[in-house]
Structure formats: structure tokens, C-alpha cells
Design a protein around this motif. Structure first.
Motif, PDB file in Angstrom:
ATOM      1  N   HIS A   1       0.188   5.117  -0.856  1.00 25.85           N
ATOM      2  CA  HIS A   1       0.234   4.745  -2.466  1.00 25.85           C
ATOM      3  C   HIS A   1      -0.186   5.705  -3.626  1.00 25.85           C
ATOM      4  CE1 HIS A   1      -1.427   0.561  -1.817  1.00 25.85           C
ATOM      5  NE2 HIS A   1      -1.865   0.911  -1.159  1.00 25.85           N
TER       6      HIS A   1
ATOM      7  N   ARG B   1       8.737  -3.966  -8.623  1.00 26.33           N
ATOM      8  CA  ARG B   1       7.177  -4.846  -7.651  1.00 26.33           C
ATOM      9  C   ARG B   1       6.872  -3.451  -7.836  1.00 26.33           C
ATOM     10  NH1 ARG B   1       6.185  -9.066  -4.329  1.00 26.33           N
ATOM     11  NH2 ARG B   1       7.815 -10.123  -5.683  1.00 26.33           N
ATOM     12  N   TYR B   2       8.004  -2.401  -6.577  1.00 26.03           N
ATOM     13  CA  TYR B   2       7.231  -0.988  -6.038  1.00 26.03           C
ATOM     14  C   TYR B   2       6.567  -0.243  -6.949  1.00 26.03           C
ATOM     15  CZ  TYR B   2       6.923   2.446  -2.801  1.00 26.03           C
ATOM     16  OH  TYR B   2       6.116   3.754  -1.828  1.00 26.03           O
ATOM     17  N   HIS B   3       7.202  -0.443  -8.237  1.00 31.28           N
ATOM     18  CA  HIS B   3       6.760   0.759  -9.030  1.00 31.28           C
ATOM     19  C   HIS B   3       4.634   0.493  -9.884  1.00 31.28           C
ATOM     20  CE1 HIS B   3       5.590   3.494 -12.542  1.00 31.28           C
ATOM     21  NE2 HIS B   3       5.304   2.561 -13.412  1.00 31.28           N
ATOM     22  N   ALA B   4       4.804  -1.495  -9.896  1.00 31.82           N
ATOM     23  CA  ALA B   4       3.676  -1.928 -10.297  1.00 31.82           C
ATOM     24  C   ALA B   4       2.855  -2.161  -9.211  1.00 31.82           C
ATOM     25  CB  ALA B   4       4.014  -3.542 -11.084  1.00 31.82           C
ATOM     26  N   SER B   5       2.954  -1.664  -8.141  1.00 32.17           N
ATOM     27  CA  SER B   5       2.617  -2.052  -7.033  1.00 32.17           C
ATOM     28  C   SER B   5       1.778  -0.513  -6.457  1.00 32.17           C
ATOM     29  CB  SER B   5       2.821  -2.700  -5.359  1.00 32.17           C
ATOM     30  OG  SER B   5       3.297  -4.158  -5.900  1.00 32.17           O
ATOM     31  N   PHE B   6       2.290   0.264  -6.937  1.00 28.31           N
ATOM     32  CA  PHE B   6       2.278   1.299  -6.299  1.00 28.31           C
ATOM     33  C   PHE B   6       2.725   2.638  -7.384  1.00 28.31           C
ATOM     34  CE2 PHE B   6       4.241  -0.551  -3.155  1.00 28.31           C
ATOM     35  CZ  PHE B   6       2.416  -0.341  -1.905  1.00 28.31           C
TER      36      PHE B   6
ATOM     37  N   SER C   1       5.524   2.311   2.999  1.00 29.40           N
ATOM     38  CA  SER C   1       4.859   1.258   1.524  1.00 29.40           C
ATOM     39  C   SER C   1       6.555   0.787   1.579  1.00 29.40           C
ATOM     40  CB  SER C   1       4.577   1.506   0.982  1.00 29.40           C
ATOM     41  OG  SER C   1       4.763   2.479   0.456  1.00 29.40           O
TER      42      SER C   1
ATOM     43  N   MET D   1       6.882  -3.782   0.962  1.00 25.80           N
ATOM     44  CA  MET D   1       7.472  -4.688   0.366  1.00 25.80           C
ATOM     45  C   MET D   1       8.768  -5.155   0.012  1.00 25.80           C
ATOM     46  SD  MET D   1       7.527  -3.522  -3.385  1.00 25.80           S
ATOM     47  CE  MET D   1       9.520  -3.457  -3.279  1.00 25.80           C
TER      48      MET D   1
ATOM     49  N   GLU E   1       8.242  -8.308   2.538  1.00 22.53           N
ATOM     50  CA  GLU E   1       8.066  -9.040   2.015  1.00 22.53           C
ATOM     51  C   GLU E   1       8.435 -10.414   0.928  1.00 22.53           C
ATOM     52  OE1 GLU E   1       4.031  -7.068   1.132  1.00 22.53           O
ATOM     53  OE2 GLU E   1       3.207  -6.931   3.328  1.00 22.53           O
TER      54      GLU E   1
END
Length: 311
Positions: free
Chosen positions: A90, A113-118, A284, A288, A291
């Protein structure tokens, strides 16, 4: 030796100015707490708390120590949290390579998506050809690449996550523009706009191979390196071409896309990374992407049509 428990015990007493309430907060016996504070003062050689039967009061040195001890405990808690977040992927840094054609489809979705999630992971991005990514992976310039297999390096791991069918693209008004499917044999007399072998060897070899399988060698009028350039030349009437289906996402007017009757094997998009050098942030990222793109053929794709025909 002063330990973090001494700091925690002292802060509890200093904030409550009451040994009983501090012991209750810490869930320890009051005598044990008193001994810990005495050990701390003995180690420092300084009185931090003035005690009487009626009250507990901080000395000037005690007030300063409370300020510094609180700061140290906060920093320790933050460091512990940061390390745990980094270990879970994270936080940290991730260097990502990507091919140009992926910017029409998967790369914006993945990075968004990755920037928003991490949000605490620093992303360092590099647009590169496939071979540039191979070299960058070997030289530790990037941690992971978005590219197209095959990957011949045994030191790299590969995870295909998306199939893209090949399509015929023709200019508006072409004799095939109104048809539902294009047979490769019908293209034998056409002139082609083809991907350049040196810059796009995968597309070049796949297209040449499928044409030769249909019994002809394409007559090439022009070469290009990028998908949008191929489409622009087709639109200009310089010839027809065969392109991956991601080309549809450019929404260029004046051209038509046709599925190929023979349903040639799709071209893949994959992740590649050094097999023995997987970091938490890389893990991670891979998780992602897996998924986001489960391995299933899209409804109506050549791959799905082939499965239907086999049944």
C-alpha cells in the motif's frame, strides 16, 4: 535501558496526573506502574513527577519529557504503520513500462484503478516498445511491464491478462466495407499498409503468417509503426490492413473494421516482471490486474466463436 513501555507509562501518568487512572488506562496494576516510572527516573537521573498524597505534578523537566516522549511515540506508531502498509503493497514506489497500443485500452484503466486504490504508492511510468521493456526489466529500470508475449527470457515471469482479436480494416467505400466478415483469401489482391518489421515485429510476423496461411504474400504499399498511423493511411486510401481490435478504441471516422472469418489466434497483452524480484507493490499491482481482467473470452470474440464452432 529506556524502553518504549517506559515512555507509554510515563505519558499516561503525565496526561492523567493520577497513577490510579493511568494504571486503569494501561490495564496494569498501580504498584507495577509506580515501579516503572521510578525505573525511568532512575535511568534518566531526573525527577519527572512530583508526588504527594493529594496530587501528582509534572516538573519542568517532566513537561519537556512529555512533549518529546509523545512525539517519539507518534513517530514510532507512524513508522510501524508505514512499514506495514509498505509490506502489504500500500506504500512505496513502482516503476511501470507500457507499450503505446495499450494506452488505447488497458493501461489508463489499470493505472487509474491502481492510483485510486493505492494512493501512497509513487508510480513512475515509462512508454516503451516491447524490446525496450525487456532490457529495462533486466537492468532494473522498471519493476513491471505491460507488453505483448511471447517473452523468451527465462528470468522473467509473464501473466497474460487480455486477448485481442485481429480485424481487417478498410477505407470507407471499399468493396468489403458492407460485409459482415472478411475471409483472408479475399485480401490476396489488395495492397496493404503493414506494421514495420523492425519496430513492430510481433504484429508484422503474425500478419505475414496469417496471409501466407491463406495462400498469398501481402503486397505492401506503406509501412508504419503505430496503430493510429496505420489507420490514418488506410483512411487516406493507401491500402487495407490487419490490426488488433484495440484499434476500434481510436474511433477514427472513414474506416470500417471487419472480423476475420478464419478467426486467427488473438494477440495477448501481458504483465512481465523479474521472477526473483517481486516487491509488495508489484504483487498488489499484479493482483489488481488479475481481478480486473479475469481470463474469459469476450462474448462475440473470435476466440468465443471458435469455441462455439468446436461444440
Amino acid at each position: 535501558m529506556i524502553e518504549t513501555r517506559h515512555l507509554r507509562y510515563f505519558v499516561a501518568v503525565a496526561e492523567t496526573l493520577h497513577f490510579g487512572r493511568a494504571a486503569e488506562r494501561l490495564n496494569i496494576a498501580q504498584p507495577a506502574l509506580s515501579r516503572q516510572i521510578q525505573q525511568l527516573e532512575h535511568e534518566l537521573g531526573i525527577v519527572l513527577l512530583e508526588r504527594s498524597q493529594r496530587r501528582v505534578r509534572l516538573t519542568p523537566a517532566g513537561r519537556l519529557y512529555l512533549e518529546r516522549a509523545t512525539r517519539l511515540l507518534d513517530d514510532l506508531a507512524k513508522a510501524t504503520n508505514d512499514v506495514r502498509r509498505a509490506d502489504a503493497g500500500h506504500a512505496g514506489r513502482l516503476s511501470v513500462g507500457f507499450i503505446h497500443s495499450s494506452t488505447y485500452s488497458v493501461t489508463p484503466a489499470i493505472l487509474g484503478r491502481y492510483h485510486a486504490s493505492f494512493p501512497d504508492v509513487e508510480l513512475v511510468l515509462h512508454e516503451m516498445t516491447i524490446f525496450e521493456q525487456f532490457r529495462a526489466l533486466r537492468e532494473n529500470v522498471i519493476d513491471i511491464g505491460i507488453l505483448r508475449p511471447p517473452v523468451g527470457d527465462p528470468h522473467l515471469s509473464v501473466m497474460p491478462f487480455r486477448d485481442e482479436d485481429f480485424l481487417v480494416v478498410v477505407p470507407e467505400g471499399h468493396r468489403l466495407a458492407g460485409t459482415a466478415l472478411a475471409a483472408l483469401a479475399d485480401l490476396a489482391e489488395e495492397t496493404f499498409v503493414l506494421f514495420e518489421q523492425r519496430k513492430s515485429p510481433l504484429f508484422y510476423s503474425r500478419i505475414i503468417s496469417m496471409c501466407e496461411g491463406a495462400g498469398f504474400v501481402p503486397q505492401v504499399e506503406q509501412y508504419a509503426n503505430q496503430i493510429h498511423t496505420v489507420l490514418g493511411l488506410v483512411r487516406a486510401g493507401m491500402g487495407i490492413s490487419i490490426v488488433p481490435e484495440v484499434a476500434r478504441n481510436l474511433h477514427m471516422p472513414g474506416i470500417h473494421f471487419l472480423p476475420i472469418r478464419e478467426a486467427p489466434s488473438p494477440v495477448q497483452v501481458a504483465l512481465a516482471w523479474r521472477s526473483l524480484d517481486e516487491t509488495p507493490t508489484l504483487h498488489s499491482f499484479r493482483t489488481m490486474v488479475a481481478e480486473m481482467f479475469p481470463i474469459n473470452p469476450a462474448p462475440g470474440s473470435n476466440k468465443e466463436r471458435s469455441r462455439h464452432l468446436e461444440r
